[in-house]
Design a protein around this motif. Structure first.
Motif, short mmCIF file in Angstrom:
data_model
loop_
_atom_site.label_atom_id
_atom_site.label_comp_id
_atom_site.label_asym_id
_atom_site.label_seq_id
_atom_site.Cartn_x
_atom_site.Cartn_y
_atom_site.Cartn_z
N UNK A 138 0.83 -1.21 0.00
CA UNK A 138 0.00 0.00 0.00
C UNK A 138 0.86 1.26 0.00
N UNK A 139 1.95 1.24 0.74
CA UNK A 139 2.84 2.41 0.79
C UNK A 139 3.44 2.69 -0.58
N UNK A 140 3.90 1.65 -1.25
CA UNK A 140 4.51 1.83 -2.58
C UNK A 140 3.46 2.34 -3.58
N UNK A 141 2.29 1.74 -3.57
CA UNK A 141 1.23 2.18 -4.48
C UNK A 141 0.78 3.60 -4.16
N UNK A 142 0.72 3.94 -2.89
CA UNK A 142 0.34 5.30 -2.49
C UNK A 142 1.37 6.31 -2.97
N UNK A 143 2.64 5.96 -2.87
CA UNK A 143 3.71 6.84 -3.37
C UNK A 143 3.55 7.06 -4.87
N UNK A 144 3.31 5.98 -5.61
CA UNK A 144 3.11 6.11 -7.06
C UNK A 144 1.88 6.95 -7.37
N UNK A 145 0.82 6.77 -6.57
CA UNK A 145 -0.42 7.53 -6.77
C UNK A 145 -0.17 9.03 -6.58
N UNK A 146 0.52 9.40 -5.50
CA UNK A 146 0.79 10.81 -5.22
C UNK A 146 1.64 11.42 -6.33
#
Length: 163
Positions: free
Chosen positions: A63-71
């Motif tokens: 989730x952290x990695x995907x959230x970083x990509x999302x931002x």
């Protein structure tokens, strides 16, 4: 002379799309990352609802990695908004619709997590109240009222936050 310090402007770390192809790639990236993030969040929500918190916590790094990509992708889209509103307004509208759906799904996840938090807090408070009730002496004053326990009669409750 009054030399006033001018605030330094940090260069934007986001890359704006300059062509229709770049705008399309950016839109595809946002759709991919939102879909992947929703998939992870839906699995996490199912596990939390089933009470399998330890398994749900395993999705944290993903989730952290995907959230970083999302931002990062949203920042790139914001930097490209002027270009996209002129060259691809339909694409921008479609992204807004998908993003609204994405936010609604996130709200469901937040509701589940808030419910799980409230339930666990109530359980801990109930355990603490029962422990305190058992440790307080049951005595009465001369007027026939129950005595209020002093601080020496309360037992602290220790909770480990790791599962």
């Amino acid at each position: 002379m009054n030399a006033q310090a001018q605030p330094k402007q940090t260069p934007s770390t986001y890359v704006a799309a300059a062509t229709a192809e770049e705008a399309r790639k950016l839109a595809d990236e946002l759709m991919d990352v939102m879909s992947a993030l929703l998939g992870v969040i839906e699995r996490e929500t199912e596990l939390v609802r089933a009470g399998q918190l330890h398994q749900a916590m395993a999705f944290g790094n993903q989730k952290s990695e995907l959230s970083r990509r999302y931002v990062t992708t949203v920042g790139n889209l914001k930097a490209s908004q002027k270009f996209m509103s002129r060259s691809a307004p339909d694409l921008l509208k479609t992204l807004h619709r998908h993003h609204d759906t994405f936010r609604a799904m996130l709200q469901v996840n937040l509701t589940v997590l808030a419910t799980a938090h409230a339930v666990s807090e109530n359980v801990v408070r109930g355990v603490n109240a029962e422990m305190q009730r058992r440790n307080i002496p049951n005595t009465y004053t001369a007027q026939g009222r129950r005595t209020a326990p002093g601080p020496r009669h309360t037992t602290p409750l220790s909770v480990s936050r790791s599962l």
